[in-house]
Enzyme design. Structure first.
Site, PDB file in Angstrom:
ATOM      1  N   THR A  67      34.013  41.282  42.022  1.00  0.00           N
ATOM      2  CA  THR A  67      33.240  40.254  41.230  1.00  0.00           C
ATOM      3  C   THR A  67      32.061  39.772  41.874  1.00  0.00           C
ATOM      4  OG1 THR A  67      34.817  41.028  39.019  1.00  0.00           O
ATOM      5  CG2 THR A  67      32.734  39.619  39.156  1.00  0.00           C
ATOM      6  N   GLU A  68      32.844  39.156  43.088  1.00  0.00           N
ATOM      7  CA  GLU A  68      32.639  38.009  43.817  1.00  0.00           C
ATOM      8  C   GLU A  68      31.293  38.748  44.729  1.00  0.00           C
ATOM      9  OE1 GLU A  68      31.608  34.707  43.003  1.00  0.00           O
ATOM     10  OE2 GLU A  68      32.885  34.749  41.489  1.00  0.00           O
TER      11      GLU A  68
END
Length: 185
Positions: A67-68
């Site tokens: 996600t990051e």
């Protein structure tokens, strides 16, 4: 995840994230991106080590990394977050991390991100879901969480809820494929 309610919340958030992704794809007519699992294989020893060291579920740490940064070394955003787990300067300082090292040292970044997730979970006395929300909001968000005196997050934390949905959708997607090619939400 540490309890049935954590797992149930993760499944609900993840399913909702996957439903929303499908709706976006249907509306736009385009599939959202994916990546080669070779990068994950390179990082797995560090992910396993950090997950074990801090007591963070491996799949959750993988999902946060997806996600990051999508496993991109040197990831950096306009707000100042840097590294594979996108740690902000003040967060790095609070964790005793070298902010400049985070950008290009993936093992150091994975360790720092796992440390932060574990710290947030402990400080909030919450679930991994709450820790994921607080991870997104940073130290200021964690302070706002503490101001609720341990109650669940309330409306007004919409962005952190959307972030948590993406994390858990990525976690479910990873679990389903077990590291094969899968989409990044």
């Amino acid at each position: 995840l540490t309890s049935k309610s954590d797992f149930g919340n993760a499944l609900a958030l993840g399913r909702q994230g996957l439903i929303e992704r499908a709706e976006r794809e249907k509306k736009s007519g385009k599939k959202e991106g994916g990546y080669n699992s070779r990068r994950l294989a390179e990082l797995m020893p560090e992910i396993k080590k950090a997950a074990k060291k801090y007591g963070v579920p491996e799949d959750l740490l993988i999902a946060h990394t997806i996600t990051e940064s999508g496993f991109q070394t040197g990831a950096h955003n306009a707000s100042g977050a840097t590294g594979i787990l996108q740690i902000m300067p003040d967060t790095a300082k609070g964790l005793g991390l070298d902010y400049n090292r985070l950008r290009n040292d993936d093992a150091y970044g994975v360790d720092g991100g796992a440390k932060y997730l574990a710290q947030i979970k402990k400080e909030t006395n919450g679930s991994w879901e709450d820790a994921s929300r607080a991870y997104y909001m940073g130290p200021g968000g964690l302070n706002r969480y503490k101001a609720t005196k341990g109650k669940s997050f309330k409306p007004g934390f919409d962005q952190s809820t959307e972030y948590a949905k993406k994390v858990y959708a990525n976690m479910l997607n990873f679990q389903k494929t077990r590291g094969g090619r899968y989409s990044i939400l």
